[in-house]
Design a protein around this motif. Structure first.
Motif, mmCIF file in Angstrom:
data_model
loop_
_atom_site.group_PDB
_atom_site.id
_atom_site.type_symbol
_atom_site.label_atom_id
_atom_site.label_comp_id
_atom_site.label_asym_id
_atom_site.label_seq_id
_atom_site.Cartn_x
_atom_site.Cartn_y
_atom_site.Cartn_z
ATOM 1 N N ALA A 95 -1.178 8.230 0.000
ATOM 2 C CA ALA A 95 -2.227 7.468 -0.253
ATOM 3 C C ALA A 95 -2.340 6.500 -1.530
ATOM 4 O O ALA A 95 -2.865 5.649 -1.636
ATOM 5 N N ASP A 96 -1.682 6.997 -2.454
ATOM 6 C CA ASP A 96 -1.299 6.296 -3.899
ATOM 7 C C ASP A 96 -0.435 4.862 -3.520
ATOM 8 O O ASP A 96 -0.766 3.908 -3.723
ATOM 9 N N MET A 97 0.415 5.196 -2.718
ATOM 10 C CA MET A 97 1.352 4.170 -2.270
ATOM 11 C C MET A 97 0.857 2.947 -1.656
ATOM 12 O O MET A 97 0.821 2.064 -1.998
ATOM 13 N N LEU A 98 0.104 3.584 -0.480
ATOM 14 C CA LEU A 98 -0.712 2.450 0.459
ATOM 15 C C LEU A 98 -1.813 1.712 -0.489
ATOM 16 O O LEU A 98 -1.806 0.478 -0.474
ATOM 17 N N HIS A 99 -2.571 2.566 -1.404
ATOM 18 C CA HIS A 99 -3.740 1.898 -2.100
ATOM 19 C C HIS A 99 -2.884 0.832 -2.949
ATOM 20 O O HIS A 99 -3.429 -0.485 -3.343
ATOM 21 N N GLU A 100 -1.854 1.152 -3.850
ATOM 22 C CA GLU A 100 -1.519 0.341 -4.832
ATOM 23 C C GLU A 100 -0.588 -0.847 -4.098
ATOM 24 O O GLU A 100 -0.739 -2.000 -4.842
ATOM 25 N N SER A 101 -0.143 -0.514 -3.326
ATOM 26 C CA SER A 101 0.870 -1.628 -2.443
ATOM 27 C C SER A 101 -0.088 -2.820 -2.245
ATOM 28 O O SER A 101 -0.005 -4.006 -2.313
ATOM 29 N N VAL A 102 -1.400 -2.196 -1.508
ATOM 30 C CA VAL A 102 -2.340 -3.434 -0.980
ATOM 31 C C VAL A 102 -2.765 -3.994 -2.256
ATOM 32 O O VAL A 102 -3.139 -5.413 -1.899
ATOM 33 N N GLU A 103 -3.430 -3.297 -3.202
ATOM 34 C CA GLU A 103 -3.896 -4.010 -4.227
ATOM 35 C C GLU A 103 -2.999 -4.879 -5.045
ATOM 36 O O GLU A 103 -3.461 -6.271 -5.217
ATOM 37 N N LEU A 104 -1.771 -4.608 -5.183
ATOM 38 C CA LEU A 104 -1.007 -5.616 -5.863
ATOM 39 C C LEU A 104 -0.757 -6.715 -4.965
ATOM 40 O O LEU A 104 -0.355 -7.943 -5.520
#
Length: 482
Positions: A384-393
């Protein structure tokens, strides 16, 4: 389009369509602790600054060798023993501040013309004769290796062979480091110290550490609490150890309000580690204990690189250890064993049964058993962390573009393309990004605000496998060729 007159042809490039999303780094350890930086070249010595380390050679070059009392060299060795990974290291030990004054004591030069002061990282040495009436001169009567604390008598100097002299000096003392040094702060100049320096990582390196450890100091409740805070800021997980000597009963009791250790948390970002591990010490030819957290951090990095960040570190070998602090019963089909009881209370431990070797055992964070949502599984929280941060950046390239149907389609398809990639890799079972007009009213869009929905499901680890067995007498009909 240009407003000026043109009698001819022109081409205007328009950026449209979905954009690829790059996944963030996950196999990055954030290590805060102490290092004997008096051993390293002065230009390479660092204090309260994040330093990127990618190999054991880098580790020795920037943070010295393993010396009792210093945590960073030992932790780097433990991490790199597991295979691959990179480490962002913050050293808080300052040889100019964390020192102890040694009153004048007797030391005797041996047959090899040297005398050992008994400490490493020696500064401000004053060497006198036995009566303290004659002060010897460095470079004329003796030389000092500050890193080792070895004094060498010089031929032709005033020190006699085998002479006993008095030595007074300051020596580097890691025991002077306080929990507040590890936790850190922001000084009056705006510089971050301790683990707060991890907040500078993205600006300097382009990524954040995702596995936070503070070996030895991580057994303290104050440090554990701040590791949890920092993990929340960085979308990371933090690993904390029970103190040396903790019994299994004390570790479990530590999960409650009356516990005496640092395990009373239900944070989905904290991973509780028990017990300490035994390793062979080359310097002393004996076994010593070291924190579990540093080996576990290395295992997580190795699993991320070899199998994927969506795979649990549980049931993977721990390399470079010879045993555990306390013997724990372990059977894969017995729920009453020590390791199962620890897992049942949200503590990651070590499985060691016949022929199994020493393995990480436990899939869940400290959120279990308080939180029953799947995010209490360590790999699901990390996916979840990786998905959220990748999308945001990745959204930087869309920020401030005119809101129209093309922009909505581009954002939605960019995210869906990334989700399809994760599904193909095995990081997700399924997922999608959608645009709901009901959540995007005209007044909200007029204010420049778009809302998208993301739903996804990572694979949960196969923590429990059950076979239902039946004795079927109808199978006897096969006898006699019937």
């Amino acid at each position: 389009m240009a407003a000026n007159f043109l009698h001819g042809v022109e081409t205007i490039e328009i950026d449209k369509g979905p954009r690829p999303i790059r996944g963030v780094k996950t196999a990055v350890v954030g290590l805060v602790g102490t290092a004997p930086i008096f051993q390293v070249d002065g230009a390479l010595a660092s204090l309260n600054k994040p330093v990127l380390i990618q190999s054991d050679r880098d580790a020795a070059r920037y943070f010295g060798t393993q010396i009792e009392g210093y945590t960073i060299p030992q932790a780097l060795d433990a991490i790199f023993d597991q295979g691959r990974g990179i480490v962002v290291v913050v050293n808080v030990f300052d040889p100019e501040t964390h020192v102890t004054a040694q009153a004048a004591k007797d030391v005797t030069f041996g047959a090899d013309e040297t005398a050992d002061l008994g400490h490493k990282g020696v500064f401000g040495l004053v060497l006198t004769d036995a009566t303290a009436t004659t002060t010897y001169v460095a470079g004329t009567d003796y030389t000092l290796d500050p890193a080792t604390g070895i004094v060498t008598r010089l031929p032709g100097g005033a020190i006699s062979a085998a002479e006993t002299v008095k030595a007074a000096y300051d020596f580097a003392d890691p025991e002077k480091v306080l929990p507040s040094d590890i936790i850190g702060a922001v000084d009056v100049s705006g510089n971050r110290t301790g683990m707060q320096a991890f907040l500078d990582c993205y600006a300097e390196m382009g990524f954040w550490p995702k596995i936070l450890i503070a070996p030895v100091y991580g057994t303290l409740t104050s440090v554990t609490a701040e590791l949890d805070v920092m993990a929340g800021k960085l979308r990371a997980i933090a690993l904390a150890d029970a103190p040396i000597g903790t019994t299994m009963a004390e570790a479990i009791a530590g999960r409650g309000p009356n516990g005496s250790i640092n395990f009373n948390t239900s944070s989905e970002r904290m991973v509780l580690c028990y017990p300490h591990l035994k390793v062979y010490d080359l310097a002393t030819d004996t076994e010593r204990l070291e924190p579990y957290s540093q080996r576990l951090a290395g295992v997580i990095c190795a699993v991320d690189n070899d199998e994927g960040y969506w795979v649990s570190p549980s049931n993977h070998d721990i390399k470079g250890i010879v045993g555990v602090e306390r013997r724990l019963s372990a059977m894969i089909n017995d729920p009453t064993t020590d390791v199962n009881l620890l897992n049942e209370n949200g503590i990651v431990t070590v499985f060691n049964s016949f022929g199994s070797g020493l393995r990480v055992w436990g899939n869940r964070s400290a959120a279990w058993p308080s939180v029953t949502h799947p995010k209490n599984f360590i790999p699901i929280r990390r996916v979840a962390d990786m998905l959220h941060e990748s999308v945001e950046l990745s959204m930087l390239q869309f920020i401030d573009r005119p809101i129209n149907q093309a922009l909505i389609d581009d954002i939605r398809e960019s995210v869906n393309s990334f989700i399809r990639t994760l599904i193909g890799r095995g990081a997700l079972i399924d997922g999608k990004c959608s645009y709901d007009p009901a959540k995007n009213e005209a007044t909200q869009i007029a204010a420049g605000h778009l809302v998208f929905d993301i739903e996804f499901m990572p694979p949960t680890p196969a923590e429990r496998i059950t076979f239902e067995s039946f004795i079927n007498i109808e199978l006897l009909n096969q006898l006699g060729g019937q």
